[in-house]
Scaffold this motif. Structure first.
Motif, PDB file in Angstrom:
ATOM      1  N   ASN A   1      15.751 -37.324 -41.545  1.00  0.00           N
ATOM      2  CA  ASN A   1      14.342 -37.599 -41.249  1.00  0.00           C
ATOM      3  C   ASN A   1      13.379 -36.943 -42.238  1.00  0.00           C
ATOM      4  O   ASN A   1      12.345 -36.390 -41.864  1.00  0.00           O
ATOM      5  CB  ASN A   1      13.982 -37.188 -39.819  1.00  0.00           C
ATOM      6  N   VAL A   2      13.725 -37.009 -43.520  1.00  0.00           N
ATOM      7  CA  VAL A   2      12.840 -36.507 -44.566  1.00  0.00           C
ATOM      8  C   VAL A   2      11.730 -37.534 -44.765  1.00  0.00           C
ATOM      9  O   VAL A   2      11.996 -38.734 -44.841  1.00  0.00           O
ATOM     10  CB  VAL A   2      13.635 -36.287 -45.887  1.00  0.00           C
ATOM     11  N   TYR A   3      10.490 -37.066 -44.845  1.00  0.00           N
ATOM     12  CA  TYR A   3       9.371 -37.986 -45.004  1.00  0.00           C
ATOM     13  C   TYR A   3       8.795 -37.977 -46.417  1.00  0.00           C
ATOM     14  O   TYR A   3       8.217 -38.964 -46.850  1.00  0.00           O
ATOM     15  CB  TYR A   3       8.266 -37.662 -43.998  1.00  0.00           C
ATOM     16  N   GLU A   4       8.903 -36.848 -47.095  1.00  0.00           N
ATOM     17  CA  GLU A   4       8.436 -36.743 -48.475  1.00  0.00           C
ATOM     18  C   GLU A   4       9.638 -36.421 -49.343  1.00  0.00           C
ATOM     19  O   GLU A   4      10.418 -35.519 -49.021  1.00  0.00           O
ATOM     20  CB  GLU A   4       7.373 -35.662 -48.613  1.00  0.00           C
ATOM     21  N   PHE A   5       9.759 -37.146 -50.451  1.00  0.00           N
ATOM     22  CA  PHE A   5      10.989 -37.075 -51.234  1.00  0.00           C
ATOM     23  C   PHE A   5      10.668 -37.086 -52.722  1.00  0.00           C
ATOM     24  O   PHE A   5       9.860 -37.903 -53.181  1.00  0.00           O
ATOM     25  CB  PHE A   5      11.856 -38.279 -50.868  1.00  0.00           C
ATOM     26  N   LEU A   6      11.269 -36.172 -53.474  1.00  0.00           N
ATOM     27  CA  LEU A   6      11.156 -36.143 -54.931  1.00  0.00           C
ATOM     28  C   LEU A   6      12.518 -36.519 -55.503  1.00  0.00           C
ATOM     29  O   LEU A   6      13.517 -35.857 -55.230  1.00  0.00           O
ATOM     30  CB  LEU A   6      10.746 -34.755 -55.436  1.00  0.00           C
ATOM     31  N   VAL A   7      12.555 -37.592 -56.280  1.00  0.00           N
ATOM     32  CA  VAL A   7      13.790 -38.059 -56.897  1.00  0.00           C
ATOM     33  C   VAL A   7      13.720 -37.710 -58.380  1.00  0.00           C
ATOM     34  O   VAL A   7      12.794 -38.142 -59.074  1.00  0.00           O
ATOM     35  CB  VAL A   7      13.967 -39.585 -56.731  1.00  0.00           C
ATOM     36  N   VAL A   8      14.677 -36.923 -58.847  1.00  0.00           N
ATOM     37  CA  VAL A   8      14.750 -36.564 -60.258  1.00  0.00           C
ATOM     38  C   VAL A   8      15.984 -37.244 -60.825  1.00  0.00           C
ATOM     39  O   VAL A   8      17.085 -37.070 -60.317  1.00  0.00           O
ATOM     40  CB  VAL A   8      14.850 -35.027 -60.439  1.00  0.00           C
ATOM     41  N   GLY A   9      15.784 -38.036 -61.868  1.00  0.00           N
ATOM     42  CA  GLY A   9      16.896 -38.766 -62.447  1.00  0.00           C
ATOM     43  C   GLY A   9      16.813 -38.815 -63.954  1.00  0.00           C
ATOM     44  O   GLY A   9      15.748 -38.607 -64.539  1.00  0.00           O
ATOM     45  N   ASP A  10      17.955 -39.096 -64.585  1.00  0.00           N
ATOM     46  CA  ASP A  10      17.963 -39.157 -66.046  1.00  0.00           C
ATOM     47  C   ASP A  10      18.043 -40.587 -66.574  1.00  0.00           C
ATOM     48  O   ASP A  10      18.167 -40.806 -67.758  1.00  0.00           O
ATOM     49  CB  ASP A  10      19.094 -38.310 -66.624  1.00  0.00           C
ATOM     50  N   SER A  11      17.940 -41.572 -65.680  1.00  0.00           N
ATOM     51  CA  SER A  11      17.920 -42.968 -66.118  1.00  0.00           C
ATOM     52  C   SER A  11      16.470 -43.436 -66.191  1.00  0.00           C
ATOM     53  O   SER A  11      15.866 -43.807 -65.194  1.00  0.00           O
ATOM     54  CB  SER A  11      18.714 -43.861 -65.168  1.00  0.00           C
ATOM     55  N   ASP A  12      15.922 -43.385 -67.384  1.00  0.00           N
ATOM     56  CA  ASP A  12      14.547 -43.810 -67.611  1.00  0.00           C
ATOM     57  C   ASP A  12      14.352 -45.253 -67.154  1.00  0.00           C
ATOM     58  O   ASP A  12      13.360 -45.592 -66.518  1.00  0.00           O
ATOM     59  CB  ASP A  12      14.228 -43.675 -69.107  1.00  0.00           C
ATOM     60  N   LEU A  13      15.331 -46.097 -67.448  1.00  0.00           N
ATOM     61  CA  LEU A  13      15.260 -47.512 -67.083  1.00  0.00           C
ATOM     62  C   LEU A  13      15.119 -47.694 -65.575  1.00  0.00           C
ATOM     63  O   LEU A  13      14.228 -48.399 -65.101  1.00  0.00           O
ATOM     64  CB  LEU A  13      16.508 -48.236 -67.587  1.00  0.00           C
ATOM     65  N   LEU A  14      15.998 -47.037 -64.804  1.00  0.00           N
ATOM     66  CA  LEU A  14      15.968 -47.219 -63.352  1.00  0.00           C
ATOM     67  C   LEU A  14      14.697 -46.654 -62.730  1.00  0.00           C
ATOM     68  O   LEU A  14      14.117 -47.263 -61.833  1.00  0.00           O
ATOM     69  CB  LEU A  14      17.205 -46.601 -62.710  1.00  0.00           C
ATOM     70  N   ILE A  15      14.260 -45.520 -63.198  1.00  0.00           N
ATOM     71  CA  ILE A  15      13.054 -44.913 -62.626  1.00  0.00           C
ATOM     72  C   ILE A  15      11.839 -45.804 -62.872  1.00  0.00           C
ATOM     73  O   ILE A  15      11.076 -46.084 -61.958  1.00  0.00           O
ATOM     74  CB  ILE A  15      12.846 -43.486 -63.166  1.00  0.00           C
ATOM     75  N   HIS A  16      11.683 -46.288 -64.095  1.00  0.00           N
ATOM     76  CA  HIS A  16      10.530 -47.149 -64.390  1.00  0.00           C
ATOM     77  C   HIS A  16      10.644 -48.501 -63.689  1.00  0.00           C
ATOM     78  O   HIS A  16       9.638 -49.090 -63.306  1.00  0.00           O
ATOM     79  CB  HIS A  16      10.361 -47.319 -65.896  1.00  0.00           C
ATOM     80  N   LYS A  17      11.853 -49.012 -63.510  1.00  0.00           N
ATOM     81  CA  LYS A  17      12.041 -50.275 -62.798  1.00  0.00           C
ATOM     82  C   LYS A  17      11.660 -50.121 -61.326  1.00  0.00           C
ATOM     83  O   LYS A  17      10.936 -50.934 -60.767  1.00  0.00           O
ATOM     84  CB  LYS A  17      13.489 -50.743 -62.937  1.00  0.00           C
ATOM     85  N   VAL A  18      12.146 -49.057 -60.689  1.00  0.00           N
ATOM     86  CA  VAL A  18      11.854 -48.834 -59.271  1.00  0.00           C
ATOM     87  C   VAL A  18      10.352 -48.641 -59.057  1.00  0.00           C
ATOM     88  O   VAL A  18       9.796 -49.082 -58.058  1.00  0.00           O
ATOM     89  CB  VAL A  18      12.662 -47.629 -58.735  1.00  0.00           C
ATOM     90  N   GLN A  19       9.685 -48.016 -60.012  1.00  0.00           N
ATOM     91  CA  GLN A  19       8.239 -47.824 -59.898  1.00  0.00           C
ATOM     92  C   GLN A  19       7.458 -49.091 -60.252  1.00  0.00           C
ATOM     93  O   GLN A  19       6.243 -49.117 -60.145  1.00  0.00           O
ATOM     94  CB  GLN A  19       7.800 -46.671 -60.810  1.00  0.00           C
ATOM     95  N   GLY A  20       8.160 -50.149 -60.660  1.00  0.00           N
ATOM     96  CA  GLY A  20       7.508 -51.408 -60.983  1.00  0.00           C
ATOM     97  C   GLY A  20       6.847 -51.422 -62.347  1.00  0.00           C
ATOM     98  O   GLY A  20       6.064 -52.312 -62.654  1.00  0.00           O
ATOM     99  N   GLU A  21       7.148 -50.424 -63.191  1.00  0.00           N
ATOM    100  CA  GLU A  21       6.516 -50.328 -64.509  1.00  0.00           C
ATOM    101  C   GLU A  21       7.260 -51.138 -65.577  1.00  0.00           C
ATOM    102  O   GLU A  21       6.664 -51.523 -66.583  1.00  0.00           O
ATOM    103  CB  GLU A  21       6.444 -48.861 -64.937  1.00  0.00           C
ATOM    104  N   TRP A  22       8.541 -51.348 -65.385  1.00  0.00           N
ATOM    105  CA  TRP A  22       9.345 -52.069 -66.376  1.00  0.00           C
ATOM    106  C   TRP A  22      10.035 -53.252 -65.713  1.00  0.00           C
ATOM    107  O   TRP A  22      10.345 -53.236 -64.527  1.00  0.00           O
ATOM    108  CB  TRP A  22      10.410 -51.158 -66.986  1.00  0.00           C
TER     109      TRP A  22
END
Length: 131
Positions: free
Chosen positions: A6-27
C-alpha cells in the motif's frame, strides 16, 4: 511489492533511459518487444498517488552493473525462487585489499615509471614484461 504494501508515493530509479522516457510519455518507442512492458508499467503507475522516475546512468550505478555481471556468471536453477545474495560493503575498494608488496620493496609501478622517464627497459626484462 510496493502495491502489496500500500505504498502511495513511489520513486523509481532506473538505468534504462529509453524505458524511463517512454513511461513518462516523452519518447516514442518503435521496438515491439518494449511496448508491452512500457504499457504495463504505465498501468501500474495509476495505482500510486505520486510516482517519479529518475534516470541514473549505468556508470553512476556501480552496484547494478556489478549485479548484472554476477548474474551472468551464476547458473540459476529452473525454479521460481533464487537464494538472495548477501552483499557486504567494504570500507575500501576490494582491489586495495589484494595488492601485495613487491619483494624488492619498490612500488609495483616502479619499472613502468622508470621506462616512461628514460625509455629503456631493465636489463633482465622479459619480452612479456616489455609489452
Amino acid at each position: 511489492m510496493a502495491i502489496y504494501m500500500n505504498v502511495y508515493e513511489f520513486l523509481v530509479v532506473g538505468d534504462s533511459d529509453l524505458l524511463i522516457h517512454k513511461v513518462q510519455g516523452e519518447w516514442y518507442v518503435k521496438n515491439p518487444k518494449i511496448i508491452p512492458y512500457a504499457q504495463y508499467v504505465q498501468k501500474l503507475c495509476r495505482r500510486f498517488h505520486k510516482i517519479e522516475f529518475r534516470h541514473t546512468p549505468r556508470i553512476q550505478n556501480e552496484l547494478a552493473d556489478d549485479l548484472t555481471t554476477i548474474s551472468l556468471m551464476i547458473k540459476h536453477p529452473d525454479t521460481d525462487y533464487i537464494d538472495p545474495l548477501d552483499i557486504e560493503l567494504k570500507e575500501h575498494p576490494v582491489h586495495c585489499s589484494h595488492v601485495e608488496g613487491e619483494p624488492d620493496g619498490l612500488p609495483w609501478y616502479f619499472d613502468i615509471k622508470k621506462f616512461l622517464e628514460s625509455g629503456t627497459y631493465l636489463e633482465d626484462a622479459t619480452s612479456n614484461q616489455m609489452k
